[in-house]
Motif scaffolding. Structure first.
Motif, PDB file in Angstrom:
ATOM      1  N   GLY A  79       0.276   5.283  -1.378  1.00 36.98           N
ATOM      2  CA  GLY A  79      -0.440   6.312  -2.127  1.00 36.98           C
ATOM      3  C   GLY A  79      -1.750   5.820  -2.716  1.00 36.98           C
ATOM      4  O   GLY A  79      -2.170   4.685  -2.497  1.00 36.98           O
ATOM      5  N   LYS A  80      -2.401   6.713  -3.459  1.00 35.86           N
ATOM      6  CA  LYS A  80      -3.691   6.386  -4.070  1.00 35.86           C
ATOM      7  C   LYS A  80      -3.488   5.995  -5.529  1.00 35.86           C
ATOM      8  O   LYS A  80      -2.539   6.405  -6.158  1.00 35.86           O
ATOM      9  CB  LYS A  80      -4.617   7.612  -4.022  1.00 35.86           C
ATOM     10  CG  LYS A  80      -4.908   8.088  -2.615  1.00 35.86           C
ATOM     11  CD  LYS A  80      -5.670   9.423  -2.678  1.00 35.86           C
ATOM     12  CE  LYS A  80      -5.363  10.256  -1.439  1.00 35.86           C
ATOM     13  NZ  LYS A  80      -5.056  11.646  -1.730  1.00 35.86           N
ATOM     14  N   GLU A  81      -4.424   5.237  -6.062  1.00 39.59           N
ATOM     15  CA  GLU A  81      -4.462   4.913  -7.497  1.00 39.59           C
ATOM     16  C   GLU A  81      -3.160   4.299  -8.003  1.00 39.59           C
ATOM     17  O   GLU A  81      -2.743   4.542  -9.121  1.00 39.59           O
ATOM     18  CB  GLU A  81      -4.776   6.176  -8.323  1.00 39.59           C
ATOM     19  CG  GLU A  81      -6.117   6.790  -7.991  1.00 39.59           C
ATOM     20  CD  GLU A  81      -6.190   8.242  -8.406  1.00 39.59           C
ATOM     21  OE1 GLU A  81      -5.263   8.728  -9.057  1.00 39.59           O
ATOM     22  OE2 GLU A  81      -7.200   8.877  -8.083  1.00 39.59           O
ATOM     23  N   THR A 113       0.854  -1.192   0.000  1.00 46.28           N
ATOM     24  CA  THR A 113       0.000   0.000   0.000  1.00 46.28           C
ATOM     25  C   THR A 113       0.887   1.237   0.000  1.00 46.28           C
ATOM     26  O   THR A 113       1.622   1.467   0.952  1.00 46.28           O
ATOM     27  CB  THR A 113      -0.874   0.054   1.266  1.00 46.28           C
ATOM     28  OG1 THR A 113      -1.578  -1.172   1.371  1.00 46.28           O
ATOM     29  CG2 THR A 113      -1.855   1.204   1.204  1.00 46.28           C
TER      30      THR A 113
END
Ligand SMILES: [Fe+2]
Length: 254
Positions: free
Chosen positions: A112-114, A110
């Motif tokens: 950050g995003k996207e 995991t």
């Protein structure tokens, strides 16, 4: 982290390199150019300060000018091996005065995003299998992850198989640098080079309104010192490819 991070590397690294007769300097370089990725000009500046090789993180693919370098085995820069959309294979060799060193860049599960990420343990197994007949004098993994548990687990998972597993992404150093029982140097997080009084290199004025009041603010780099330099210094045995010692180095300068 940004220009202040480059500046502090320029001020501290040449002296450290001479003092400790360092053969190879590796920098994690995903936040160099205005905090996002690294452009080839900034890479050259850091090379002139003494950085020999650059690993990556979730921001690395954001600079398209870097893509050809990531894909070229003769350029000393890599992005994460297990990040979808990151150009290049995520590992390369570099020559040193004592022999070749294998350097690998991986994201934690995991970050950050996207960001679509392949399983880090399966990915490192595959990379080590591909390279099992090579005989590097050292193998260094930069593990760019969020969870301290993962960053510790992968150290012990690879203990005795690689020279070093160096965690980062937090920008905050941890106090657990050590050689693990089977000879792999490890730290959960090495910390950053950049402004000391900041939120990971970003101004408090740009992040607190977002956190406190939900305002859609944009991160702004803090530029004012003092500055921090964080690194680990590792001695390794050329024959065994294992670590002899690791220590965290921190310098605070005005
Ligand atoms: Fe990151």
């Amino acid at each position: 982290m940004g220009r202040p991070g480059m500046d502090v590397v320029g001020k501290v690294l040449p002296g450290l390199k001479a003092e400790h007769q360092i053969d190879l300097v590796i920098a994690q370089a995903e936040n160099v150019s205005d905090g996002k990725s690294m452009n080839p000009d900034d890479m050259q500046v850091l090379q002139s300060y003494g950085v020999d090789f650059f690993t990556g993180g979730n921001h690395t693919p954001k600079e398209p000018a870097l893509w050809p370098l990531l894909q070229d085995d003769n350029q000393p820069v890599i992005g994460p091996a297990n990040m979808e959309g990151s150009p290049g294979k995520g590992w390369k060799y570099i020559d040193t005065p004592h022999g070749r060193v294998l350097i690998i860049s991986l994201l934690g599960a995991t970050v950050g995003k996207e960001v679509v990420i392949k399983n880090p343990l399966q990915t490192i197994d595959q990379i080590l299998a591909i390279n099992q007949d090579e005989e590097p004098i050292a193998t260094v993994l930069n593990f760019h992850g969020d969870y301290s548990s993962e960053k510790v687990i992968i150290g012990y998972y690879l203990d005795g198989k690689v020279t070093a597993v160096i965690g980062d992404h937090w920008h905050t150093p941890t106090a657990d640098a050590m050689v693990l029982p089977k000879g792999t140097a490890h730290i959960t997080d090495v910390g950053m080079c950049g402004v000391l009084h900041s939120s990971l290199g970003v101004t408090f004025a740009s992040v607190i309104p977002r956190w406190r009041d939900g305002l859609p603010t944009k991160n702004e780099l803090e530029l004012n010192g003092p500055y921090q330099f964080n690194a680990v210094l590792i001695n390794s045995d050329e024959q065994s490819g294992l670590a002899q010692d690791i220590r965290h180095i921190q310098k605070i300068i005005e």
